[in-house]
Write a protein that holds these residues in place. Structure first.
Motif, mmCIF file in Angstrom:
data_model
loop_
_atom_site.group_PDB
_atom_site.id
_atom_site.type_symbol
_atom_site.label_atom_id
_atom_site.label_comp_id
_atom_site.label_asym_id
_atom_site.label_seq_id
_atom_site.Cartn_x
_atom_site.Cartn_y
_atom_site.Cartn_z
ATOM 1 N N LEU A 172 0.830 -1.206 0.000
ATOM 2 C CA LEU A 172 0.000 0.000 0.000
ATOM 3 C C LEU A 172 0.870 1.265 0.000
ATOM 4 C CD1 LEU A 172 -3.025 -0.298 2.456
ATOM 5 C CD2 LEU A 172 -3.066 0.123 -0.001
ATOM 6 N N GLY A 173 1.891 1.257 0.848
ATOM 7 C CA GLY A 173 2.760 2.427 0.988
ATOM 8 C C GLY A 173 3.463 2.761 -0.320
ATOM 9 N N THR A 174 3.971 1.725 -1.005
ATOM 10 C CA THR A 174 4.649 1.953 -2.282
ATOM 11 C C THR A 174 3.662 2.517 -3.302
ATOM 12 O OG1 THR A 174 6.094 0.098 -1.774
ATOM 13 C CG2 THR A 174 6.090 0.870 -4.044
ATOM 14 N N LEU A 175 2.472 1.932 -3.312
ATOM 15 C CA LEU A 175 1.431 2.409 -4.230
ATOM 16 C C LEU A 175 1.144 3.893 -3.995
ATOM 17 C CD1 LEU A 175 -0.764 1.310 -6.291
ATOM 18 C CD2 LEU A 175 -2.312 1.335 -4.340
ATOM 19 N N PHE A 176 0.942 4.264 -2.713
ATOM 20 C CA PHE A 176 0.616 5.660 -2.425
ATOM 21 C C PHE A 176 1.820 6.584 -2.644
ATOM 22 C CE2 PHE A 176 -3.196 3.871 -0.541
ATOM 23 C CZ PHE A 176 -4.135 4.784 -0.971
ATOM 24 N N ALA A 177 3.032 6.050 -2.495
ATOM 25 C CA ALA A 177 4.221 6.856 -2.804
ATOM 26 C C ALA A 177 4.200 7.249 -4.279
ATOM 27 C CB ALA A 177 5.489 6.079 -2.469
ATOM 28 N N PHE A 178 3.889 6.275 -5.138
ATOM 29 C CA PHE A 178 3.848 6.576 -6.574
ATOM 30 C C PHE A 178 2.703 7.522 -6.900
ATOM 31 C CE2 PHE A 178 6.702 2.929 -7.047
ATOM 32 C CZ PHE A 178 7.618 3.499 -7.917
ATOM 33 N N MET A 179 1.595 7.416 -6.157
ATOM 34 C CA MET A 179 0.496 8.371 -6.369
ATOM 35 C C MET A 179 0.945 9.782 -5.994
ATOM 36 S SD MET A 179 -2.823 6.177 -5.152
ATOM 37 C CE MET A 179 -4.022 7.475 -5.504
ATOM 38 N N PHE A 234 3.181 6.056 6.604
ATOM 39 C CA PHE A 234 4.591 6.384 6.893
ATOM 40 C C PHE A 234 5.512 5.786 5.828
ATOM 41 C CE2 PHE A 234 2.555 7.094 10.914
ATOM 42 C CZ PHE A 234 3.208 8.218 11.393
ATOM 43 N N ILE A 235 5.180 4.572 5.408
ATOM 44 C CA ILE A 235 6.018 3.924 4.389
ATOM 45 C C ILE A 235 5.921 4.694 3.072
ATOM 46 C CG2 ILE A 235 6.233 1.825 2.982
ATOM 47 C CD1 ILE A 235 5.924 0.223 5.496
ATOM 48 N N ALA A 236 4.733 5.197 2.762
ATOM 49 C CA ALA A 236 4.581 5.997 1.540
ATOM 50 C C ALA A 236 5.534 7.191 1.564
ATOM 51 C CB ALA A 236 3.133 6.480 1.401
ATOM 52 N N GLU A 237 5.593 7.860 2.715
ATOM 53 C CA GLU A 237 6.495 9.010 2.825
ATOM 54 C C GLU A 237 7.960 8.598 2.701
ATOM 55 O OE1 GLU A 237 4.618 11.529 2.051
ATOM 56 O OE2 GLU A 237 5.734 12.778 3.452
ATOM 57 N N THR A 238 8.287 7.460 3.301
ATOM 58 C CA THR A 238 9.668 6.964 3.242
ATOM 59 C C THR A 238 10.065 6.632 1.805
ATOM 60 O OG1 THR A 238 9.295 6.008 5.415
ATOM 61 C CG2 THR A 238 11.239 5.263 4.237
ATOM 62 N N VAL A 239 9.184 5.907 1.118
ATOM 63 C CA VAL A 239 9.489 5.499 -0.254
ATOM 64 C C VAL A 239 9.526 6.728 -1.176
ATOM 65 C CG1 VAL A 239 8.643 4.165 -2.238
ATOM 66 C CG2 VAL A 239 8.578 3.170 0.044
ATOM 67 N N ARG A 240 8.579 7.634 -0.964
ATOM 68 C CA ARG A 240 8.571 8.854 -1.780
ATOM 69 C C ARG A 240 9.886 9.619 -1.614
ATOM 70 N NH1 ARG A 240 8.168 14.018 -0.834
ATOM 71 N NH2 ARG A 240 7.731 13.693 1.361
ATOM 72 N N ALA A 241 10.317 9.765 -0.379
ATOM 73 C CA ALA A 241 11.571 10.486 -0.131
ATOM 74 C C ALA A 241 12.738 9.776 -0.811
ATOM 75 C CB ALA A 241 11.820 10.606 1.374
#
Lengths: 212, 244
Positions: free
Chosen positions: A33-40, A99-106
């Motif tokens: 989910l986090g990776t998906l939302f990072a790409f979004m 939180f993972i989304a933010e980490t992956v996005r960064a």
């Protein structure tokens, strides 16, 4: 403390297994989910980006306990009866994924923009460039902070105790209430959490070294 | 035959007017060197040819395709027009060989064997066949840039753009990179080069363009440009970069 461990081992052990199960499910779920939302969040489509940002900001700014209670109460109202374990794991997954989304996005944004430009300038599509060049480099950058998120996740799984998720914390509460020996009980519970988190910690360090 | 045409091209970055009414035609086989002070729009002009910058208005035609046209496949244009960057931008997670074969394999659909063979030939050309398995981080800047040129050539482009290819290099590395660029020019490649290497310009370029403040101030064949620049600002700029 040894007494408690020996005497209540079946309860504590089953709690440990619940905690492990919930953590593993939430880890896999929140990573996806986090990776998906990072790409979004980094999408060039305005609405996709907007939805990504709203998701992240909502779920990382509400206490985990509130999110979990919400799922525990709301899902049965509209969808189906859920037990504490399921509701807790869903809450934990969604909370952590923000939180993972933010980490992956960064991590993705930390990769030099020249890498994407070079890839695009040789005719690779955005997706090809992401998959082949950007994401593999981002993962490396992301491993250490991701490790923090995973360790937090295991510890945060103690939220299951509040929704009768029969996890380690829940069983610890039961044992403490039964024996009135609070200090020894929670000392034992703390040690059992370490059994879960220390290997994870070392595994993340190992990954970090291997990928460096 | 014209390869790249600018018609009244304007580019704004917010309020900043980066390109002002650019009209320019570059023919197949020409080697054009663009010079000018920093912030004059040289890189912006170059990057717009590759679609790394969009243009604000006007018309930009590459190989008879209008790049502002939605039907134009930008990836197809990028396949035909390669780019070499100031900071090389080699893929940090791929070996030298993989850097070169990735585009041919994914975009030109070449098989592994063929792409490797071609890549090794190109590495021979740039004198780095022994570095095929190295990671970019193990190379010097000059070596990285030569690999970057090989990577662009692997796409069999019809034109190559060079954005200050030697500006980030130590002085002793510059010669090797320029030598490779000369080889490529002598093969008849269409080249647009932003550089301050006047020796290279004099030896290889057919044509020199001087830019300042987002405008093309002078556009002349190399010999007459060096012999008698018409514009005062071009004259001053030349004397500064030649006599330091």
């Amino acid at each position: 403390m040894i007494n408690i461990l020996v005497r209540y081992w079946p309860e504590l052990w089953s709690g440990l297994l619940s905690t492990l199960g919930s953590s593993l499910l939430a880890l896999v779920g929140s990573l996806i989910l986090g990776t998906l939302f990072a790409f979004m969040e980094i999408s060039s489509h305005r609405w996709v980006k907007f939805i990504g940002r709203v998701y992240v900001e909502v779920f990382r700014n509400i206490p985990l306990l509130v999110v979990t209670m919400f799922f525990y109460v709301v899902i049965p109202m509209f969808i189906a009866k859920v037990n504490g374990f399921t509701a807790g794991t869903i809450g934990l997954t969604i909370y952590t994924s923000a939180f993972i989304a933010e980490t992956v996005r960064a991590g993705i944004e930390a990769v030099d923009t020249g890498q994407m430009e070079a890839a695009r300038s040789t005719g690779l599509t955005y997706t090809q460039a992401m998959v082949q060049i950007i994401f593999p480099q981002a993962i490396k950058i992301t491993i250490p902070p991701l490790g923090n998120q995973f360790i937090n996740l295991v510890k945060n799984s103690s939220v299951l105790a509040f929704v009768a998720g029969f996890d380690l914390m829940y069983q610890g509460n039961v044992v403490a209430a039964t024996t009135f020996n609070t200090s020894d009980t929670y000392l034992a519970v703390g040690l059992m959490y370490l059994i879960l988190t220390l290997p994870l910690s070392y595994f993340m360090r190992y990954l970090e070294k291997r990928l460096a | 035959m014209s390869m790249i045409e600018f018609h009244n091209v304007e580019k704004y970055f917010g309020d900043f007017h980066a390109l002002k009414n650019i009209n320019l035609t570059i023919d197949k086989g020409e080697v054009v060197v663009i010079i000018g002070p920093s912030g004059s729009g040289k890189s912006t002009l170059l990057r717009s040819i590759n679609g790394l910058n969009t243009i604000s208005s006007g018309k930009l035609v590459i190989n008879n395709f209008d790049i502002a046209d939605k039907k134009t496949n930008m990836n197809k244009i990028r396949r035909d027009v390669g780019m070499v960057f100031q900071h090389f931008n080699l893929y940090a997670n791929k070996s030298v060989l993989e850097n070169i074969t990735l585009g041919p394999r994914l975009v030109l659909k070449e098989n592994e064997e063929q792409s490797k063979k071609e890549a090794m030939d190109l590495l021979d050309l740039v004198g780095l066949a022994d570095k095929a398995e190295s990671l970019p981080s193990m190379l010097s800047g000059g070596q990285e840039q030569r690999v970057a040129i090989a990577r662009s050539l692997a796409m069999k482009p019809q034109a190559l753009l060079f954005d200050e290819p030697t500006s980030a290099l130590d002085p002793e590395m510059i010669g090797d990179v320029l030598d490779v660029m000369k080889k490529v020019a002598h093969e008849g490649m269409t080249m647009v080069v932003v550089t301050h290497e006047m020796g290279f310009a004099q030896e290889v370029a057919n044509r020199l363009i001087f830019m300042a403040d987002g405008e093309v101030l002078e556009d002349d064949d190399t010999k007459s440009f060096f012999a008698h620049p018409k514009e005062e600002r071009a004259r001053q700029f030349l004397s500064k970069i030649i006599n330091h």
